[in-house]
Design a protein around this motif. Sequence first.
Motif, PDB file in Angstrom:
ATOM      1  N   MET A  59     -17.422 -10.070   2.455  1.00  0.00           N
ATOM      2  CA  MET A  59     -16.229  -9.362   2.864  1.00  0.00           C
ATOM      3  C   MET A  59     -16.013  -8.146   1.967  1.00  0.00           C
ATOM      4  O   MET A  59     -16.335  -8.159   0.795  1.00  0.00           O
ATOM      5  CB  MET A  59     -15.012 -10.272   2.754  1.00  0.00           C
ATOM      6  N   HIS A  60     -15.406  -7.141   2.564  1.00  0.00           N
ATOM      7  CA  HIS A  60     -15.118  -5.920   1.823  1.00  0.00           C
ATOM      8  C   HIS A  60     -13.680  -5.937   1.331  1.00  0.00           C
ATOM      9  O   HIS A  60     -12.777  -6.384   2.032  1.00  0.00           O
ATOM     10  CB  HIS A  60     -15.322  -4.699   2.726  1.00  0.00           C
ATOM     11  N   PRO A  61     -13.447  -5.430   0.137  1.00  0.00           N
ATOM     12  CA  PRO A  61     -12.068  -5.324  -0.348  1.00  0.00           C
ATOM     13  C   PRO A  61     -11.254  -4.380   0.538  1.00  0.00           C
ATOM     14  O   PRO A  61     -11.804  -3.504   1.208  1.00  0.00           O
ATOM     15  CB  PRO A  61     -12.224  -4.731  -1.749  1.00  0.00           C
ATOM     16  N   ILE A  62      -9.952  -4.570   0.530  1.00  0.00           N
ATOM     17  CA  ILE A  62      -9.037  -3.742   1.312  1.00  0.00           C
ATOM     18  C   ILE A  62      -8.143  -3.000   0.331  1.00  0.00           C
ATOM     19  O   ILE A  62      -7.610  -3.597  -0.604  1.00  0.00           O
ATOM     20  CB  ILE A  62      -8.191  -4.607   2.259  1.00  0.00           C
ATOM     21  N   GLN A  63      -7.978  -1.705   0.554  1.00  0.00           N
ATOM     22  CA  GLN A  63      -7.076  -0.907  -0.261  1.00  0.00           C
ATOM     23  C   GLN A  63      -6.088  -0.217   0.655  1.00  0.00           C
ATOM     24  O   GLN A  63      -6.478   0.314   1.702  1.00  0.00           O
ATOM     25  CB  GLN A  63      -7.838   0.126  -1.079  1.00  0.00           C
ATOM     26  N   ILE A  64      -4.814  -0.235   0.257  1.00  0.00           N
ATOM     27  CA  ILE A  64      -3.788   0.470   1.014  1.00  0.00           C
ATOM     28  C   ILE A  64      -3.002   1.355   0.046  1.00  0.00           C
ATOM     29  O   ILE A  64      -3.113   1.219  -1.170  1.00  0.00           O
ATOM     30  CB  ILE A  64      -2.840  -0.503   1.757  1.00  0.00           C
ATOM     31  N   VAL A  65      -2.202   2.226   0.598  1.00  0.00           N
ATOM     32  CA  VAL A  65      -1.423   3.176  -0.185  1.00  0.00           C
ATOM     33  C   VAL A  65      -0.498   2.437  -1.155  1.00  0.00           C
ATOM     34  O   VAL A  65       0.134   1.444  -0.797  1.00  0.00           O
ATOM     35  CB  VAL A  65      -0.591   4.084   0.754  1.00  0.00           C
ATOM     36  N   PHE A  66      -0.423   2.914  -2.366  1.00  0.00           N
ATOM     37  CA  PHE A  66       0.448   2.368  -3.396  1.00  0.00           C
ATOM     38  C   PHE A  66       1.905   2.533  -2.994  1.00  0.00           C
ATOM     39  O   PHE A  66       2.293   3.547  -2.419  1.00  0.00           O
ATOM     40  CB  PHE A  66       0.192   3.103  -4.716  1.00  0.00           C
ATOM     41  N   SER A  67       2.719   1.535  -3.301  1.00  0.00           N
ATOM     42  CA  SER A  67       4.158   1.607  -3.065  1.00  0.00           C
ATOM     43  C   SER A  67       4.888   1.442  -4.395  1.00  0.00           C
ATOM     44  O   SER A  67       4.587   0.517  -5.155  1.00  0.00           O
ATOM     45  CB  SER A  67       4.596   0.501  -2.100  1.00  0.00           C
ATOM     46  N   GLU A  68       5.848   2.312  -4.648  1.00  0.00           N
ATOM     47  CA  GLU A  68       6.660   2.205  -5.853  1.00  0.00           C
ATOM     48  C   GLU A  68       7.764   1.171  -5.706  1.00  0.00           C
ATOM     49  O   GLU A  68       8.443   0.844  -6.684  1.00  0.00           O
ATOM     50  CB  GLU A  68       7.255   3.568  -6.206  1.00  0.00           C
ATOM     51  N   ASN A  69       7.944   0.642  -4.512  1.00  0.00           N
ATOM     52  CA  ASN A  69       8.987  -0.339  -4.238  1.00  0.00           C
ATOM     53  C   ASN A  69       8.694  -1.633  -5.008  1.00  0.00           C
ATOM     54  O   ASN A  69       7.636  -2.237  -4.818  1.00  0.00           O
ATOM     55  CB  ASN A  69       9.044  -0.604  -2.730  1.00  0.00           C
ATOM     56  N   PRO A  70       9.623  -2.074  -5.867  1.00  0.00           N
ATOM     57  CA  PRO A  70       9.386  -3.289  -6.653  1.00  0.00           C
ATOM     58  C   PRO A  70       9.168  -4.541  -5.789  1.00  0.00           C
ATOM     59  O   PRO A  70       8.404  -5.424  -6.171  1.00  0.00           O
ATOM     60  CB  PRO A  70      10.650  -3.440  -7.504  1.00  0.00           C
ATOM     61  N   ILE A  71       9.803  -4.584  -4.631  1.00  0.00           N
ATOM     62  CA  ILE A  71       9.615  -5.741  -3.741  1.00  0.00           C
ATOM     63  C   ILE A  71       8.183  -5.765  -3.211  1.00  0.00           C
ATOM     64  O   ILE A  71       7.545  -6.818  -3.167  1.00  0.00           O
ATOM     65  CB  ILE A  71      10.646  -5.719  -2.593  1.00  0.00           C
ATOM     66  N   ASP A  72       7.666  -4.602  -2.820  1.00  0.00           N
ATOM     67  CA  ASP A  72       6.272  -4.526  -2.355  1.00  0.00           C
ATOM     68  C   ASP A  72       5.321  -4.945  -3.466  1.00  0.00           C
ATOM     69  O   ASP A  72       4.338  -5.658  -3.230  1.00  0.00           O
ATOM     70  CB  ASP A  72       5.926  -3.110  -1.891  1.00  0.00           C
ATOM     71  N   GLN A  73       5.608  -4.509  -4.691  1.00  0.00           N
ATOM     72  CA  GLN A  73       4.743  -4.867  -5.816  1.00  0.00           C
ATOM     73  C   GLN A  73       4.800  -6.364  -6.104  1.00  0.00           C
ATOM     74  O   GLN A  73       3.788  -6.978  -6.428  1.00  0.00           O
ATOM     75  CB  GLN A  73       5.131  -4.050  -7.046  1.00  0.00           C
ATOM     76  N   ARG A  74       5.976  -6.968  -5.950  1.00  0.00           N
ATOM     77  CA  ARG A  74       6.095  -8.413  -6.136  1.00  0.00           C
ATOM     78  C   ARG A  74       5.284  -9.152  -5.075  1.00  0.00           C
ATOM     79  O   ARG A  74       4.573 -10.098  -5.365  1.00  0.00           O
ATOM     80  CB  ARG A  74       7.555  -8.837  -6.105  1.00  0.00           C
ATOM     81  N   HIS A  75       5.382  -8.684  -3.833  1.00  0.00           N
ATOM     82  CA  HIS A  75       4.605  -9.298  -2.749  1.00  0.00           C
ATOM     83  C   HIS A  75       3.109  -9.145  -2.991  1.00  0.00           C
ATOM     84  O   HIS A  75       2.331 -10.047  -2.678  1.00  0.00           O
ATOM     85  CB  HIS A  75       4.976  -8.683  -1.399  1.00  0.00           C
ATOM     86  N   LEU A  76       2.726  -8.017  -3.541  1.00  0.00           N
ATOM     87  CA  LEU A  76       1.316  -7.797  -3.886  1.00  0.00           C
ATOM     88  C   LEU A  76       0.838  -8.886  -4.838  1.00  0.00           C
ATOM     89  O   LEU A  76      -0.201  -9.515  -4.617  1.00  0.00           O
ATOM     90  CB  LEU A  76       1.142  -6.414  -4.522  1.00  0.00           C
ATOM     91  N   GLY A  77       1.598  -9.131  -5.885  1.00  0.00           N
ATOM     92  CA  GLY A  77       1.233 -10.163  -6.854  1.00  0.00           C
ATOM     93  C   GLY A  77       1.253 -11.559  -6.257  1.00  0.00           C
ATOM     94  O   GLY A  77       0.364 -12.370  -6.517  1.00  0.00           O
TER      95      GLY A  77
END
Length: 59
Positions: A1-19
């Motif tokens: 499988m290939h890694p997936i990269q999407i646009v960075f978000s400065e939104n803290p909620i998005d970053q929490r979901h990322l983790g």
Amino acid sequence: MHPIQIVFSENPIDQRHLGQSGGSISFTACGLPVFHFENREQFQAYLLLKEEVKRNEKR
């Protein structure tokens, strides 16, 4: 499988979901930050967490 990269978000909620989904913040060769997922399962988990927030906002 290939890694997936999407646009960075400065939104803290998005970053929490990322983790929570197992993703991480990475950088492109040009030095731009991106959200990085090792596989589709991590990416899908991230999208589900984002959808859950949208559903809760509509209540």
